[in-house]
Design a protein around this motif. Structure first.
Motif, PDB file in Angstrom:
ATOM      1  N   THR A 109      -3.105   7.609  -6.408  1.00 20.89           N
ATOM      2  CA  THR A 109      -3.650   7.879  -5.070  1.00 20.89           C
ATOM      3  C   THR A 109      -4.959   8.668  -5.166  1.00 20.89           C
ATOM      4  O   THR A 109      -5.952   8.327  -4.513  1.00 20.89           O
ATOM      5  N   GLU A 150       3.838  -0.450 -11.583  1.00 17.92           N
ATOM      6  CA  GLU A 150       4.198   0.854 -12.130  1.00 17.92           C
ATOM      7  C   GLU A 150       5.682   1.119 -11.936  1.00 17.92           C
ATOM      8  O   GLU A 150       6.186   0.975 -10.834  1.00 17.92           O
ATOM      9  N   SER A 185       2.428   9.058  -2.113  1.00 15.65           N
ATOM     10  CA  SER A 185       2.113   9.572  -3.445  1.00 15.65           C
ATOM     11  C   SER A 185       3.270  10.357  -4.050  1.00 15.65           C
ATOM     12  O   SER A 185       3.746  11.334  -3.474  1.00 15.65           O
ATOM     13  N   ARG A 211       3.544   6.666 -19.763  1.00 15.29           N
ATOM     14  CA  ARG A 211       3.177   8.065 -19.568  1.00 15.29           C
ATOM     15  C   ARG A 211       4.441   8.906 -19.493  1.00 15.29           C
ATOM     16  O   ARG A 211       5.353   8.589 -18.725  1.00 15.29           O
TER      17      ARG A 211
HETATM   18  C1  16G Z   1      -0.575   7.242 -12.102  1.00 12.65           C
HETATM   19  C2  16G Z   1       0.259   7.485 -13.347  1.00 12.65           C
HETATM   20  C3  16G Z   1       1.726   7.478 -13.077  1.00 12.65           C
HETATM   21  C4  16G Z   1       2.073   8.355 -11.889  1.00 12.65           C
HETATM   22  C5  16G Z   1       1.264   7.949 -10.688  1.00 12.65           C
HETATM   23  C6  16G Z   1       1.523   8.815  -9.480  1.00 12.65           C
HETATM   24  C7  16G Z   1      -1.045   6.265 -15.099  1.00 12.65           C
HETATM   25  C8  16G Z   1      -1.015   5.297 -16.195  1.00 12.65           C
HETATM   26  N1  16G Z   1       0.055   6.490 -14.409  1.00 12.65           N
HETATM   27  O1  16G Z   1      -0.560   5.907 -11.729  1.00 12.65           O
HETATM   28  O2  16G Z   1       2.391   7.956 -14.227  1.00 12.65           O
HETATM   29  O3  16G Z   1       3.437   8.256 -11.584  1.00 12.65           O
HETATM   30  O4  16G Z   1      -0.118   8.036 -11.001  1.00 12.65           O
HETATM   31  O5  16G Z   1       0.735   8.296  -8.432  1.00 12.65           O
HETATM   32  O6  16G Z   1      -2.066   6.817 -14.846  1.00 12.65           O
HETATM   33  P1  16G Z   1       0.948   8.630  -6.898  1.00 12.65           P
HETATM   34  O7  16G Z   1       1.000  10.128  -6.777  1.00 12.65           O
HETATM   35  O8  16G Z   1      -0.204   8.012  -6.228  1.00 12.65           O
HETATM   36  O9  16G Z   1       2.264   8.028  -6.487  1.00 12.65           O
END
Ligand code: 16G
Length: 247
Positions: free
Chosen positions: A97, A152, A170, A215
């Motif tokens: 995000t 993901e 997020s 990750r």
């Molecule tokens: C990124 C991360 C992932 C994490 C996510 C949270 C990589 C390879 N992965 O995509 O591990 O869970 O961000 O994103 O960078 P969010 O807060 O937007 O849900």
């Protein structure tokens, strides 16, 4: 945007021609990144096209992730030309995000899985779970506007994320609120050829290039917060790291 010759020289339905014309305007800087597009009614009166046609053209730009619509404020250029590659730093621990927001792109998701599950052996090891523990799983197709960017699959211990349904936009924002935002992560990137199902979700062909990213993120005290396996499109990402001379 005035009707002029472009309407005649271009082919296809009117709304497609208008969409292409606006895209040209974005490419040539008439409508700069992050800036507004003229209101629908203005475009209609400038071009002599109907509001319905204008709306359809703008809708297509939204679907391509080139334009975002903000409630009450109108349409804005995102700054994402079609096919533009995204640079992602390998030295900062950020969320999808945040990464998208920094580029003026809207992060969207289609949920593939979200709930509490019996962990797989792989999850038990990666999250250091005890026998009988359940696991929170979040699987999403992540998009910039309507452009698919990555698939993901995140797994978290249930005491870190007791209610997976509470994650709407997020994950890192939800973790931040509960004081569980990771401070460190290990990441492994490998080249892959996309399988049929992944290629379908990402809008690519089977065997196209992808990047598999694993990750594992940690709290200050060393506890694992998330174990995430992602597949990023190979044609959309550049990973960038700053290197320093080893001393
Ligand atoms: C990124 C991360 C992932 C994490 C996510 C949270 C990589 C390879 N992965 O995509 O591990 O869970 O961000 O994103 O960078 P969010 O807060 O937007 O849900």
């Amino acid at each position: 945007l005035d009707p002029g010759a472009w309407m005649e020289t271009m082919v296809g339905p009117r709304y497609v021609r208008l969409r292409k014309r606006i895209e040209e305007g974005i490419d040539t800087g008439i409508f700069p990144a992050q800036g507004p597009l003229p209101p629908e009614r203005e475009v209609a009166s400038l071009t002599g096209l109907s509001r319905v046609t204008v709306r359809k053209a703008i809708q297509e730009l939204v679907e391509k992730g080139i334009v975002v619509q903000r409630q009450g404020a109108g349409s804005f250029v995102t700054g994402a030309e079609p096919g533009r590659r995204v640079e992602q730093s390998l030295s900062r621990l950020t969320s999808f995000t945040e990464d998208m927001a920094r580029r003026g792109l809207e992060s969207r998701a289609t949920w593939l899985e979200r709930g509490v599950f019996v962990p797989s052996p792989q999850e038990v090891v990666a999250l250091a779970l005890s026998s009988g523990d359940s696991v929170a799983r979040l699987a999403r197709l992540r998009m910039a506007g309507n452009r698919p960017m990555a698939i993901e699959r995140a797994s978290l211990p249930l005491d870190i994320l007791p209610d997976p349904q509470s994650v709407d936009r997020s994950l890192y924002e939800v973790l931040e609120r509960s004081g569980n935002h990771p401070v460190r992560a290990l990441q492994k990137i490998s080249a892959i050829n996309l399988g049929e199902q992944e290629a379908g979700l990402l809008g690519l062909k089977p065997q196209d290039a992808g990047l598999k990213i694993e990750r594992t993120s940690y709290l200050e005290n060393g506890r694992v917060v998330e174990y995430t396996r992602s597949t990023y499109r190979g044609d959309a990402y550049d990973f960038v790291a700053e290197l320093r001379l080893a001393t």
